[in-house]
Design a protein around this motif. Structure first.
Motif, PDB file in Angstrom:
ATOM      1  N   TRP A   1       3.140   9.393  -0.084  1.00 22.86           N
ATOM      2  CA  TRP A   1       2.912   8.333   0.908  1.00 22.86           C
ATOM      3  C   TRP A   1       2.105   7.198   0.312  1.00 22.86           C
ATOM      4  O   TRP A   1       2.325   6.035   0.625  1.00 22.86           O
ATOM      5  CB  TRP A   1       2.175   8.908   2.113  1.00 22.86           C
ATOM      6  CG  TRP A   1       2.931  10.020   2.750  1.00 22.86           C
ATOM      7  CD1 TRP A   1       2.743  11.352   2.553  1.00 22.86           C
ATOM      8  CD2 TRP A   1       4.041   9.909   3.642  1.00 22.86           C
ATOM      9  NE1 TRP A   1       3.661  12.067   3.289  1.00 22.86           N
ATOM     10  CE2 TRP A   1       4.462  11.213   3.970  1.00 22.86           C
ATOM     11  CE3 TRP A   1       4.708   8.826   4.218  1.00 22.86           C
ATOM     12  CZ2 TRP A   1       5.529  11.462   4.832  1.00 22.86           C
ATOM     13  CZ3 TRP A   1       5.753   9.077   5.076  1.00 22.86           C
ATOM     14  CH2 TRP A   1       6.156  10.368   5.371  1.00 22.86           C
ATOM     15  N   LEU A   2       1.143   7.548  -0.514  1.00 20.03           N
ATOM     16  CA  LEU A   2       0.269   6.536  -1.101  1.00 20.03           C
ATOM     17  C   LEU A   2       0.240   6.756  -2.602  1.00 20.03           C
ATOM     18  O   LEU A   2       0.846   7.689  -3.124  1.00 20.03           O
ATOM     19  CB  LEU A   2      -1.132   6.641  -0.503  1.00 20.03           C
ATOM     20  CG  LEU A   2      -1.230   6.314   0.990  1.00 20.03           C
ATOM     21  CD1 LEU A   2      -2.561   6.755   1.548  1.00 20.03           C
ATOM     22  CD2 LEU A   2      -1.007   4.832   1.239  1.00 20.03           C
ATOM     23  N   ASP A   3      -0.519   5.927  -3.265  1.00 23.58           N
ATOM     24  CA  ASP A   3      -0.567   6.018  -4.720  1.00 23.58           C
ATOM     25  C   ASP A   3      -1.568   7.088  -5.135  1.00 23.58           C
ATOM     26  O   ASP A   3      -2.639   6.786  -5.653  1.00 23.58           O
ATOM     27  CB  ASP A   3      -0.947   4.646  -5.274  1.00 23.58           C
ATOM     28  CG  ASP A   3      -0.966   4.656  -6.784  1.00 23.58           C
ATOM     29  OD1 ASP A   3      -0.277   5.491  -7.371  1.00 23.58           O
ATOM     30  OD2 ASP A   3      -1.683   3.830  -7.363  1.00 23.58           O
TER      31      ASP A   3
ATOM     32  N   ALA B   1      -5.751  -1.789  -6.049  1.00 24.50           N
ATOM     33  CA  ALA B   1      -6.251  -2.090  -4.712  1.00 24.50           C
ATOM     34  C   ALA B   1      -5.704  -1.160  -3.649  1.00 24.50           C
ATOM     35  O   ALA B   1      -6.289  -1.002  -2.601  1.00 24.50           O
ATOM     36  CB  ALA B   1      -5.917  -3.527  -4.338  1.00 24.50           C
ATOM     37  N   ASN B   2      -4.579  -0.546  -3.909  1.00 22.14           N
ATOM     38  CA  ASN B   2      -3.960   0.254  -2.851  1.00 22.14           C
ATOM     39  C   ASN B   2      -4.169   1.744  -3.037  1.00 22.14           C
ATOM     40  O   ASN B   2      -3.507   2.546  -2.420  1.00 22.14           O
ATOM     41  CB  ASN B   2      -2.463  -0.047  -2.790  1.00 22.14           C
ATOM     42  CG  ASN B   2      -1.778   0.257  -4.090  1.00 22.14           C
ATOM     43  OD1 ASN B   2      -2.409   0.747  -5.012  1.00 22.14           O
ATOM     44  ND2 ASN B   2      -0.504  -0.034  -4.180  1.00 22.14           N
TER      45      ASN B   2
ATOM     46  N   THR C   1       0.812  -1.217   0.000  1.00 18.18           N
ATOM     47  CA  THR C   1       0.000   0.000   0.000  1.00 18.18           C
ATOM     48  C   THR C   1       0.846   1.268   0.000  1.00 18.18           C
ATOM     49  O   THR C   1       0.453   2.264  -0.584  1.00 18.18           O
ATOM     50  CB  THR C   1      -0.931   0.007   1.224  1.00 18.18           C
ATOM     51  OG1 THR C   1      -1.658  -1.196   1.212  1.00 18.18           O
ATOM     52  CG2 THR C   1      -1.901   1.160   1.170  1.00 18.18           C
ATOM     53  N   GLY C   2       1.970   1.225   0.613  1.00 18.44           N
ATOM     54  CA  GLY C   2       2.811   2.420   0.642  1.00 18.44           C
ATOM     55  C   GLY C   2       3.124   2.835   2.064  1.00 18.44           C
ATOM     56  O   GLY C   2       2.484   2.375   3.019  1.00 18.44           O
ATOM     57  N   ILE C   3       4.093   3.738   2.174  1.00 14.46           N
ATOM     58  CA  ILE C   3       4.512   4.182   3.498  1.00 14.46           C
ATOM     59  C   ILE C   3       3.382   4.970   4.150  1.00 14.46           C
ATOM     60  O   ILE C   3       3.410   5.248   5.340  1.00 14.46           O
ATOM     61  CB  ILE C   3       5.798   5.032   3.377  1.00 14.46           C
ATOM     62  CG1 ILE C   3       6.879   4.260   2.599  1.00 14.46           C
ATOM     63  CG2 ILE C   3       6.367   5.391   4.731  1.00 14.46           C
ATOM     64  CD1 ILE C   3       7.389   3.038   3.287  1.00 14.46           C
ATOM     65  N   GLY C   4       2.393   5.341   3.367  1.00 13.28           N
ATOM     66  CA  GLY C   4       1.228   6.022   3.923  1.00 13.28           C
ATOM     67  C   GLY C   4       0.485   5.185   4.946  1.00 13.28           C
ATOM     68  O   GLY C   4      -0.373   5.694   5.664  1.00 13.28           O
TER      69      GLY C   4
END
Lengths: 616, 1072
Positions: free
Chosen positions: B936-938, B947-948, A62-65
């Motif tokens: 931080w996110l996509d 999905a993320n 998902t990411g460092i988020g």
């Protein structure tokens, strides 16, 4: 105890071990079916590890988020944990390398486990710089390798890159060092093993035969690796500290960091060794190898490094005030009194104040207290890293960007997961390799055990010691040809076929019962407390067993013993059984009088003349 | 048999040409070629299925499957033009002059298009109204074009109340026309219409249907002011205010820099009086704001006089009495304000003809008195001009009420909403909604779904202005054209065309390619062209007007010089001061207006300039220093606590923010939030307060006295504020020593209350004000401050010279050759309006992250505006500091990156190589300015697996994941993937473009070739970007000011951005 003369150290191994006992005690955990405690511990560790892996995968996916880091606080629990684990990984190599170079023989009892701890801790540590990356799949960019992106190599100015080299070097050397030590011990395990197990251990021991040449090379390699590893102990955490020291952030940009980080690392590393050793010796029944002396020695290191760290903390405070530099002053003000004040005071309490209690010898030698303190110190050291990293970043130059940070469950999960990894590996380690270095322990059995004549020394006239003594003598010879471990001929088993076999076995039996019945803690507490009772063992010929017999009969002090007639004592001994019949208490009252009157020099001179307390 | 030519042989026999082997080989079954075998009839059938056959079939099968599978691959349309339009060169942007108009909001703009799609709004410097400035709203309007929630086709509601999917315009027109033809009463509800041509179309409509009445209102009403001007001057317009000519400005609750009437224009003029060009002859206007809550304009004021919302009328009356000498009893106001107003009155009088009083309250009495004051001060014709009067507000509150009553009486059969949303933004929206059930046909000429369109049974969706033709007359004599920059994306139709169609106008040819274009042109031919004398032919005139976007045509009509009708019954219309313990002000925000702009994620994520909060409205509560170590909010509330607010009997749960400068006993809450069914960004964000607005003499009253606030009832779990710390040295009295000291510095230690050993610890003095972040001064002591700053800077420079690696030796001359890009920010000109921040998001494809992410401080803005309060803790001054990458020449971020992802260009740019970044965030940690942003996110939905991807505000697909929203992306700027750091690049794509332009034209780069997005967006010219080495450039000039300083100069990072010292003109005598 108020013994004015204690020129020689207490024995490093207790319980009057024979070489065979050592082999038996140390190899058996690898041979037996694990006990319930181990199984439960292992299941817990693996579960925690799996949870940690889940959290890591979730982060990567998902990411460092998924973490609560933010635009202001770019590093939080991740790098805190990294530095913490790296710090823990310092004790092992320090014990094995630096103490080897300093000829600190007590290290042999704990170095194997400490090195293993180092390796596992560095593995846990190494995980964080990887997973804290936003794009883990591009991690190869940090390695200098020929590539098609032009002459594009890593930035050699970056301390983070220095970390890569420092940590990988440290890990490699530590692993080699550890494994080198394991080779003869694996051979010992192999020699006792059968079938497939034997093949595995044969492979692991590289076909070790225990020849003199092997030993010579082994010693040489150990020394060389120790030489290489020693600067690494200092360099790794120095370089980790450069991550912060080379920055421009107030509170990070500090020249004190390298020594302070190294001291802190040793501090926390020894604390972790304590945690592990106290558990290990209990679970694997190794109280006689990892003795209270070890624990005390390590506590001394802890108190010393703890004070270095404490001085560093105070120096930082002083310098920040003295600098007159507003940002630096505020950074330290903020650490102590900002929103994260609890971590600063936690750090101060755990790292500076509480280790001072170790100045009291009774606490230093108190196992439960030491265990508690070791955990406490590791919490404190974690706080230290948190204070340095998150607290400092939270409020730096521009007040507009000040922030606050609380980890998410994912970050906590990863941290706990590394604990799982660490303990899983450690628990596996104690099942497949001797936790105490057999070969090295054997090398110190005599030199610092038998020649010892301090209060803990076994009287030479003691029945048990005859066999032991003989065993040693035979062994000394073996040792000289350089095969004090590893092969059958080295561990005393084969010696049992000699004329000395029978007494040796008897001695084993006694030693074992003694070891089990009367734990080292009891003895030591007795020595330390020394209230109404004197240490009757000062009298040559009286060992711990006889001492307790005599004391049971109401003779508790030297004076009382001096006032007793040899006949009375003889009666006590006879009543205790035939095995004490050979003891001759003739000189005991006189010796006791000298002790009671404090004529230690005279007593010592006389005892030199006596043979096991008997007039020769 | 001849020897094998290929040299290939099988075994010894082959090598030796054994005849038997050769024979066997020639007859060998397996040796026939595939072609031979397939070519022969029955050849395959005769064979037994051998290994080779299997392979053959396998090969065929695979090939066939591949062929079949490939048919389903979606076609990616990247087709070249068959016939390339003249004005489109791939890769080169084309700019069209147009106008941004929404309701009464106006800005003359240039629309940047790439390959035929608008991607960016720039200001049009030719405009005499907005002078090339823009607002956040104008900047964000381009995103609205690509709104996924906009209406995409006309629709008629079926019996079940569902909008049918497949209605054609013909069906809609038929339904509307039949409804209109039989209607007893028709109402067209609209916000202010600036377009003369649209008004003409509307006139045709009302001519066709005599029962039709046009109801004009404004989402935030200025009706009282218009009516007052009607009464005072006989002209129902907003005068043209000249803030640049005013030396003393007094504003009663008018947020003229942020949201009031024409903020771009006012901010531009205002800034002229605030910039300091010379220390010796420093001159500034004095701006006094009379208000209870810290408005954006109030935050820029030198002095704020704090009066409760209900005391506004009394304050105006008091000023009137002091200035004009009347004896109007408006009621009592607090003593401090009284004294201050008396002083201000003197200053106003002293600046006769060069002063200006404006009032933002929707109260007829106050407006009449303000007119009288301005008139008495001789400001009419100087600072208050009725030549070129503004037409940007034309609404009437009473008109809506009248319509509601008409509907209730059953006299109205058709209501047409011209992109107006009174159900939401009119105070009686609920009554209107109830009444609307009586109306047979309700038509929403609406751009997107709204509370009003939800009640309508016909939706006639309108174009976005960027798809439309049109014109605007924001001020008399200033005409402006709107031209489409993209073909309508959906089968929508602009409102004017709908009206003309429904009125079957003879003046429009519906079969023409662009009927409204023709209509507009012919309208201009008869009006604007006829009124000018520069151009002989209409063609020439039209082309020039279209090219420039604006024309100026005289001064417009009336010039009033004084009050013709006196103050009339003003005294009786004033609101009376309330004795209520708690009062509230509802105010319009810079970004959302009254909700018209709510469904725009850029505006939602733009922090409120004063509160610094995003995604929702927050109740501003007063905060006071306890005299020792803590700031205490009203009812002990902390930022993000939820309270129950009861206004006029309506209870709502809102999060609070401790607001400096909020008067005790008052709170404030923004309009425009809490919309329903209005798109993903707007719906459910914040609370709707329109139902709680008050009413006074038929006018909507934004000040309400009957308010109660509960204690904390919960916490906003996603309290989204981009700034936690708000002060930079606010002063208060120490309760222990009785001396004045820095209260916020004392409050920096948390003060743990009951914890005994830390109870008495306070922060140390100097911990904030000693920082070289903000240098500030007062006009009266400017010379001293400049001198002091000079010494400080000398000390910093001295410190920086003490280095092992002398900068001079290895770097000082490094950037002397070629370009050395830099920036200058004039803090005295910056009003904090945030246009630059939205421009930056638009230019650089900065993602929107949503409330939850902002709550975690993971916002992505490259350019932020830091806002600090300083001075008096109760009534502080404010400084806005735009903060972006400082492009340090000795950048701490560069040397710590392990992979060389960030590095320095030869032109002094700190560059970011996204492809190279592995995301260690070390650079962000080491940035002293904290301007680096991490993905931080996509956010850009660039990952393979969806999905993320995070969602912004509960929408179905992540923001920006759809092709429509992606059309707004600037193709010149890389869209960043998850896990990399990004930051301000000084608009490197613009630099590159400018350099190429200069190169192509074989000349040196000129200042005008390169302008960063923030610079062009700024309405006040606070930001100057350019080449530091260009001695003729604007930047070089700006960099010479003695007021300049470098933020954190002493850490020797050699930043390329200079700021000016913030100077206020606060009059301490007003505080007494």
């Amino acid at each position: 105890m108020s013994a004015p003369v204690s020129p020689i150290r207490t024995p490093l191994i207790e319980g009057h071990k024979s070489y065979h006992d050592i082999t038996e005690d140390l190899v058996s955990p690898t041979e037996k079916i694990p006990g319930g405690t181990w199984v439960i511990a292992f299941l817990i560790s693996v579960t925690v590890l799996l949870f940690g892996i889940t959290c890591i995968l979730y982060t990567i996916w998902t990411g460092i988020g998924t973490w609560n880091l933010n635009r202001t606080i770019g590093w939080g629990w991740d790098i805190t944990n990294f530095v913490w684990w790296i710090g823990i990984g310092h004790a092992g190599t320090l014990i094995s390398a630096i103490l080897l170079l300093f000829r600190q023989k007590w290290r042999t009892g704990v170095n194997r486990a400490a090195e293993a701890m180092t390796i596992f801790a560095v593995m846990c540590a190494g995980l964080f710089p990887l997973i804290h990356m936003g794009r883990l799949w591009m991690a190869m960019f940090i390695f200098p390798y020929p590539n098609t992106r032009g002459p594009l190599w890593p930035n050699f100015n970056s301390p983070l890159l220095w970390d890569v080299f420092a940590i990988s070097t440290y890990f490699t050397v530590s692993l080699l060092f550890w494994y080198t030590g394991l080779v003869p011990d694996f051979a010992t395990v192999r020699d006792r093993a059968k079938g497939f197990r034997r093949k595995i251990y044969n492979f692991l021991s590289f076909g070790w035969t225990g020849s003199a040449k092997h030993w010579q090379r082994w010693e040489a390699l150990s020394l060389v690796l120790a030489g290489i590893a020693t600067p690494l102990v200092l360099s790794v955490h120095t370089i980790v500290s450069f991550d912060f020291a080379t920055s421009v952030i107030p509170g990070w940009h500090t020249t004190i960091f390298p020594p302070y980080f190294v001291a802190g690392a040793i501090f926390s590393g020894f604390a972790m060794v304590q945690t592990l050793m106290i558990m290990t010796r209990k679970v694997l029944n190794l109280q006689e190898y990892i003795t209270i002396e070890h624990i005390e020695s390590m506590n001394k290191v802890i108190v010393a490094t703890g004070m270095i760290v404490g001085v560093a903390y105070l120096t930082e405070l002083f310098i920040s005030w003295y600098s007159g530099y507003i940002y630096e002053q505020f950074a330290f003000f903020n650490r102590a009194l900002g929103p994260y004040y609890w971590s600063y005071f936690g750090m101060m309490l755990c790292n500076v104040i509480s280790p001072l209690l170790f100045f009291k010898k009774s606490l230093r030698r108190n196992i439960k207290f030491t265990f508690f303190m070791s955990i406490f110190i590791n919490i404190g050291m974690w706080f230290e890293r948190f204070v340095i990293i998150a607290t400092t970043l939270a409020r730096d130059y521009l007040p507009s960007s000040w922030s606050f940070y609380v980890p998410t469950w994912v970050e906590i999960g990863i941290y706990i997961g590394t604990m799982g990894l660490f303990f899983t590996l450690y628990l596996l380690f104690v099942r497949v390799a001797p936790v105490v270095a057999i070969a090295e322990v054997k090398s110190i059995l005599k030199t610092s055990g038998d020649q010892y004549v301090g209060p803990n020394a076994l009287p030479h006239d003691d029945h048990d010691d005859h066999g032991h003594d003989a065993d040693h003598e035979t062994h000394e010879h073996v040792h000289e040809v350089g095969s004090h471990g590893g092969t059958d001929s080295g561990d005393g088993t084969m010696l049992r076929s000699s004329a000395m076999a029978a007494p040796a076995v008897a001695a084993d039996a006694v030693t074992k019962t003694e070891g089990v019945e009367k734990s080292q803690e009891d003895k030591s507490s007795q020595i330390v407390s020394g209230t109404a009772e004197d240490d009757l063992k000062k009298v040559e010929g009286i060992g711990p067993k006889i001492e307790s017999l005599i004391k049971d009969a109401g003779i508790k002090t030297w004076t009382a013993l001096a006032d007793s007639s040899p006949e009375t004592i003889k009666e006590i001994l006879t009543a205790a059984g035939s095995r004490y019949q050979t003891h001759d208490p003739t000189t005991w009252p006189d010796q006791a009088r000298m002790a009671a009157e404090g004529k230690w020099d005279e007593l010592e001179k006389w005892q030199d003349e006596l043979d096991g307390g008997k007039l020769s | 048999m001849k020897k094998s030519q290929t040299g290939i042989w099988i075994g010894e026999k082959d090598l030796n040409h054994d005849p038997e082997f050769i024979k066997q080989a020639q007859q060998g079954e397996g040796r026939a070629s595939l072609v031979d075998a397939i070519g022969k009839d029955n050849a395959l059938a005769e064979k037994e299925g051998g290994r080779r056959d299997f392979l053959k079939f396998l090969g065929f099968g695979l090939g066939a499957a591949t062929m079949a599978a490939s048919c389903d691959i979606p076609v990616k349309r990247a087709m070249p033009y068959v016939i390339k339009p003249d004005d489109i060169v791939p890769g080169v942007a084309t700019y069209y002059a147009s106008s941004y108009v929404k309701g009464g909001d106006y800005c003359s703009i240039l629309v940047k298009t790439r390959e035929g799609r608008p991607i960016k709004i720039e200001g049009n410097a030719l405009s005499k109204v907005t002078h090339g400035g823009t607002s956040a709203r104008a900047q964000a309007s381009v995103l609205e074009l690509y709104d996924v929630n906009r209406f995409k086709r006309p629709a008629i509601k079926d019996a079940d109340g569902n909008l049918a999917e497949d209605n054609s315009w013909a069906a809609v027109d038929g339904a509307v026309k039949s409804a209109l033809s039989s209607a007893r009463g028709i109402r067209v509800v609209t916000n202010t219409i600036l377009s003369p041509t649209a008004k003409k179309a509307l006139a045709e409509f009302t001519a066709k249907y005599p029962s039709a009445k046009v109801v004009t209102y404004d989402p935030v009403s200025s009706a009282a002011m218009l009516d007052a001007n009607q009464q005072s001057f006989g002209d129902r317009v907003i005068p043209s205010y000249r803030f640049d000519k005013a030396e003393v400005i007094v504003s009663f609750n008018a947020d003229f820099l942020g949201s009031w009437i024409s903020p771009i224009e006012y901010a531009h003029d205002y800034a002229k009086t605030r910039k300091i060009t010379s220390v010796a002859n420093a001159k500034m206007s004095r701006h006094v704001q009379v208000e209870s809550h810290m408005s954006m304009t109030g935050s820029n004021a030198d002095n704020r006089i704090m009066v409760k919302p209900s005391e506004q009328s009394a304050a105006v009356a008091y000023l009137y009495n002091e200035v004009v000498g009347g004896n109007i009893s408006g009621g009592k106001i607090n003593a401090k304000a009284q004294a201050a107003i008396r002083t201000v009155a003197k200053q106003l009088t002293a600046a006769r003809g060069k002063s200006l009083v404006v009032c933002g309250n929707n109260n007829l009495g106050e407006q009449l008195l303000v007119n009288a004051i301005n008139s008495h001060l001789g400001n009419i014709g100087t600072t208050v001009n009725f030549s070129n009067a503004s037409l940007q507000r034309q609404g009437s509150d009473q008109a809506v009420e009248t319509m509601i009553n008409d509907i209730k009486r059953g006299n109205v059969d058709v209501v047409i909403f011209n992109d107006a949303n009174p159900v939401y933004d009119y105070r009686g929206g609920a009554r209107l909604a109830e009444a609307l059930s009586k109306v047979k046909t309700k038509v929403a000429m609406s751009f997107g779904p709204s509370e009003t369109s939800a009640l309508c049974n016909i939706v006639a969706p309108v174009h976005h202005p960027l798809e439309s033709w049109g014109d605007a007359e924001p001020k008399r004599g200033h005409l402006s054209l709107i031209q489409p920059t993209i073909k309508p994306l959906f089968p929508t139709r602009q409102a004017e065309m709908s009206l003309l169609t429904w009125s079957s106008s003879p003046n429009v040819n519906l079969n023409a390619e662009q009927p409204y274009y023709d209509y507009l042109k012919s309208a201009w031919q008869t009006t604007a062209f006829a009124g000018q004398s520069t151009f002989a032919t209409f063609r020439g005139f039209w082309d020039q007007a279209l090219h420039d976007g604006v024309i100026t045509a005289g001064n417009g009509a009336s010039i009033a010089s004084g009050i013709s009708n006196g103050i009339g019954n003003a005294a009786s219309l004033l609101a009376k001061p309330s004795s209520s313990e708690m009062e509230i002000t509802f105010y319009e925000t810079v970004n959302l207006g009254n909700g018209q702009f709510a469904n725009n994620p850029w505006l939602m994520e733009m922090p409120d300039p004063v509160m610094r909060t995003v995604w929702g409205n927050h109740l501003a509560i007063p905060v006071n220093f306890d005299g020792y170590e803590t700031f205490v909010g009203l009812n002990d509330l902390k930022d993000g606590d939820l309270v129950e607010l009861t206004v006029n009997g309506n209870t709502m749960t809102v999060p609070v923010v401790q607001q400096f400068g909020q008067m005790d006993g008052t709170v404030a809450l923004a309009l425009g939030y809490g919309r329903e069914n209005s798109g993903f960004a707007a719906s459910g964000t914040g609370v709707d307060v329109n139902g709680s607005l008050g009413e006074n003499g038929g006018y909507t009253d934004y000040n309400v006295s009957s308010v109660s606030i509960s204690g904390k009832v919960g916490e906003d779990d996603a309290h989204a504020s981009v700034q936690y710390h708000h002060t930079m040295g606010v002063r208060d009295i120490d309760s222990v020593t009785g001396e004045e000291f820095n209260a916020d510095e004392a409050a920096l230690a948390p003060g743990y209350g009951s914890v005994p050993f830390v109870k008495n610890i306070r922060g140390f003095q100097g911990s904030l004000v000693e920082r070289s972040v903000i240098f500030k001064s007062n006009l009266s002591v400017l010379a001293d401050s400049v001198d002091e700053m000079k010494h400080k800077r000398e000390e910093f420079e001295h410190l920086n010279e003490q280095t092992l690696y002398p900068f001079e030796e290895y770097q000082a001359d490094k950037y002397k050759e070629g370009h050395h890009w830099g920036m200058h920010v004039d803090l005295n000109a910056c009003t904090g309006c945030g246009a630059c921040t939205v421009a930056c998001m638009a230019e650089n494809n900065v993602p929107v992250v949503g409330k939850k992410q902002v709550n975690r401080h993971q916002e992505m803005t490259w350019l932020r505006i830091d806002r600090y309060f300083y001075g008096d803790a109760e009534n502080p001054n404010t400084v806005y500091q735009p903060m972006m990458c400082q492009h340090c020449d000795n950048a701490p971020c560069e040397n710590v990156c392990p992979v060389n992802a960030t590095n320095h260009s030869s032109e002094g740019l700190n560059q970011m190589t996204y492809n190279r970044c592995v995301g260690t965030r070390y650079c962000a940690n080491n940035c002293p300015y904290k301007v680096r942003r991490f993905n931080w996110l996509d956010y850009t939905t660039a990952d393979i697996f969806p999905a993320n991807q995070p969602t912004v505000n509960g929408e179905e697909i992540p923001y920006g994941a759809d092709d429509l929203t992606r059309m707004v992306l600037n193709p010149d700027v890389t869209v960043r993937t998850r896990g990399v750091i990004e930051k301000c690049s000084f608009c490197v794509q613009r630099i590159q473009e400018g350099k190429l332009t200069a190169k192509k034209e074989r000349r040196a780069l000129r200042d005008a070739d390169v302008k960063s997005a923030c610079m062009t967006a700024c309405p006040t010219g606070a930001i100057t970007f350019g080449d530091q080495n260009n001695k003729k450039g604007e930047l070089y000039k700006a960099n010479q000011s003695p007021l300049n300083y470098i933020v954190l100069e002493e850490i020797n990072v050699r930043s390329s951005v200079q700021y000016t010292m913030k100077v206020n003109n606060r009059d301490e005598s007003l505080d007494a």
